[in-house]
Design a protein around this motif. Structure first.
Motif, PDB file in Angstrom:
ATOM      1  N   ALA A   1      -0.264 -76.684  74.206  1.00 31.76           N
ATOM      2  CA  ALA A   1      -0.021 -75.240  74.154  1.00 31.76           C
ATOM      3  C   ALA A   1      -1.115 -74.501  74.908  1.00 31.76           C
ATOM      4  O   ALA A   1      -0.844 -73.592  75.709  1.00 31.76           O
ATOM      5  N   LEU A   2      -2.365 -74.884  74.664  1.00 31.89           N
ATOM      6  CA  LEU A   2      -3.483 -74.234  75.341  1.00 31.89           C
ATOM      7  C   LEU A   2      -3.445 -74.501  76.842  1.00 31.89           C
ATOM      8  O   LEU A   2      -3.694 -73.598  77.654  1.00 31.89           O
ATOM      9  N   ALA A   3      -3.118 -75.730  77.246  1.00 29.79           N
ATOM     10  CA  ALA A   3      -3.047 -76.059  78.672  1.00 29.79           C
ATOM     11  C   ALA A   3      -1.932 -75.286  79.365  1.00 29.79           C
ATOM     12  O   ALA A   3      -2.078 -74.882  80.534  1.00 29.79           O
TER      13      ALA A   3
ATOM     14  N   LEU B   1      -0.906 -72.276  78.618  1.00 28.45           N
ATOM     15  CA  LEU B   1      -1.433 -70.935  78.844  1.00 28.45           C
ATOM     16  C   LEU B   1      -2.498 -70.943  79.935  1.00 28.45           C
ATOM     17  O   LEU B   1      -2.609 -69.978  80.710  1.00 28.45           O
ATOM     18  N   GLY B   2      -3.262 -72.035  80.011  1.00 26.80           N
ATOM     19  CA  GLY B   2      -4.258 -72.138  81.065  1.00 26.80           C
ATOM     20  C   GLY B   2      -3.638 -72.141  82.444  1.00 26.80           C
ATOM     21  O   GLY B   2      -4.123 -71.471  83.370  1.00 26.80           O
ATOM     22  N   ARG B   3      -2.553 -72.882  82.597  1.00 25.44           N
ATOM     23  CA  ARG B   3      -1.868 -72.914  83.890  1.00 25.44           C
ATOM     24  C   ARG B   3      -1.267 -71.550  84.222  1.00 25.44           C
ATOM     25  O   ARG B   3      -1.278 -71.112  85.387  1.00 25.44           O
ATOM     26  N   GLU B   4      -0.728 -70.870  83.209  1.00 26.45           N
ATOM     27  CA  GLU B   4      -0.181 -69.538  83.448  1.00 26.45           C
ATOM     28  C   GLU B   4      -1.275 -68.561  83.864  1.00 26.45           C
ATOM     29  O   GLU B   4      -1.083 -67.741  84.765  1.00 26.45           O
TER      30      GLU B   4
ATOM     31  N   ARG C   1       7.112 -71.656  76.365  1.00 25.83           N
ATOM     32  CA  ARG C   1       6.828 -73.089  76.181  1.00 25.83           C
ATOM     33  C   ARG C   1       5.583 -73.275  75.317  1.00 25.83           C
ATOM     34  O   ARG C   1       5.555 -74.125  74.424  1.00 25.83           O
ATOM     35  N   ALA C   2       4.551 -72.481  75.585  1.00 20.83           N
ATOM     36  CA  ALA C   2       3.334 -72.558  74.770  1.00 20.83           C
ATOM     37  C   ALA C   2       3.625 -72.259  73.307  1.00 20.83           C
ATOM     38  O   ALA C   2       3.075 -72.905  72.404  1.00 20.83           O
ATOM     39  N   ALA C   3       4.505 -71.285  73.057  1.00 22.26           N
ATOM     40  CA  ALA C   3       4.849 -70.929  71.683  1.00 22.26           C
ATOM     41  C   ALA C   3       5.552 -72.075  70.971  1.00 22.26           C
ATOM     42  O   ALA C   3       5.283 -72.364  69.800  1.00 22.26           O
TER      43      ALA C   3
END
Length: 250
Positions: A211-213, A215-218, A198-200
């Protein structure tokens, strides 16, 4: 596939073998089939982290990210950076999470400020009593009741304030963001995606903050997953956030 002749031969051979066996020879019992509950399906392999490549929504825009360096005693001050591109970054969310970085813990006052581009007065000001740990920090607009208007540019900043009477010593970093409408094709695609995939997709569409958020949640959900942190470090490197990227790779 076995033909009828093969099957007939097999049946005949079985009958012949039984006829030749002694009459009093016990027929060995058939092994019981394993219970369904005992049959354990193999564990699914963990999904590999997908690389993320950010494509800015436009080229040649004026630089909008500032600072991170101290105007005071640089050798003793932490490095502070808003995790934003050097242009207006996009979000699809009305209340997105914003991320910033500090290179070391700090016990002094920290101010986070959001300014609507249509008004000189701050939309939101939050004062923190320092940062307990170094690394990437999250600032939730939802938790502070802030909603972004679509199509409006906002400035946001993080300032470490060693001396409230001498603001020239502030360590300041700032960036810009804009809430944009979602493209229907992108919205449909995102419904089937999660995690780094999803970030990609968001990064490819130029939606930096989301996108950054993602990855932050992951990273928060899987703190031991070094692959997610490496993907986030690569994304930060793509917009020149070298200190934060290097910290992620430690």
């Amino acid at each position: 596939m076995k033909g009828p002749w093969t099957l007939a031969i097999a049946i005949a051979w079985s009958g012949f073998a039984l006829a030749q066996a002694p009459k009093d020879a016990p027929v060995p019992p058939k092994a019981a089939a394993p219970a369904a509950s005992a049959q354990v399906a193999p564990a699914a392999a963990p999904q590999a982290a997908q690389a993320v490549a950010y494509k800015p929504p436009s080229r040649g825009a004026p630089q909008r990210r500032v600072g991170g360096a101290s105007r005071g005693a640089a050798d003793k001050a932490p490095v502070v950076s808003v995790l934003a591109p050097d242009h207006v970054g996009y979000s699809l969310e009305e209340q997105p999470d914003l991320y910033w970085f500090i290179s070391r813990p700090s016990a002094v006052r920290i101010e986070l400020t959001l300014i609507d581009g249509r008004s000189p007065a701050p939309t939101k000001e939050v004062v923190l009593e320092g940062a307990r740990s170094a690394g990437i920090q999250r600032f939730s607009l939802r938790e502070h009741g802030v909603r972004l208007a679509e199509g409006t540019d906002y400035e946001w900043s993080v300032a470490v304030v060693p001396d409230t009477e001498s603001r020239s010593a502030d360590i300041l970093s700032g960036g810009a963001l804009r809430r944009v409408a979602s493209d229907p094709a992108l919205a449909a695609r995102l419904k089937a995606l999660s995690g780094t995939a999803r970030a990609a997709a968001l990064a490819e569409a130029g939606i930096w903050y989301d996108a950054l958020a993602t990855l932050g949640r992951e990273a928060d959900a899987n703190p031991q997953d070094g692959a997610v942190r490496r993907v986030r470090a690569d994304l930060l490197d793509q917009v020149g956030l070298k200190e934060a990227a290097a910290f992620e790779r430690r």
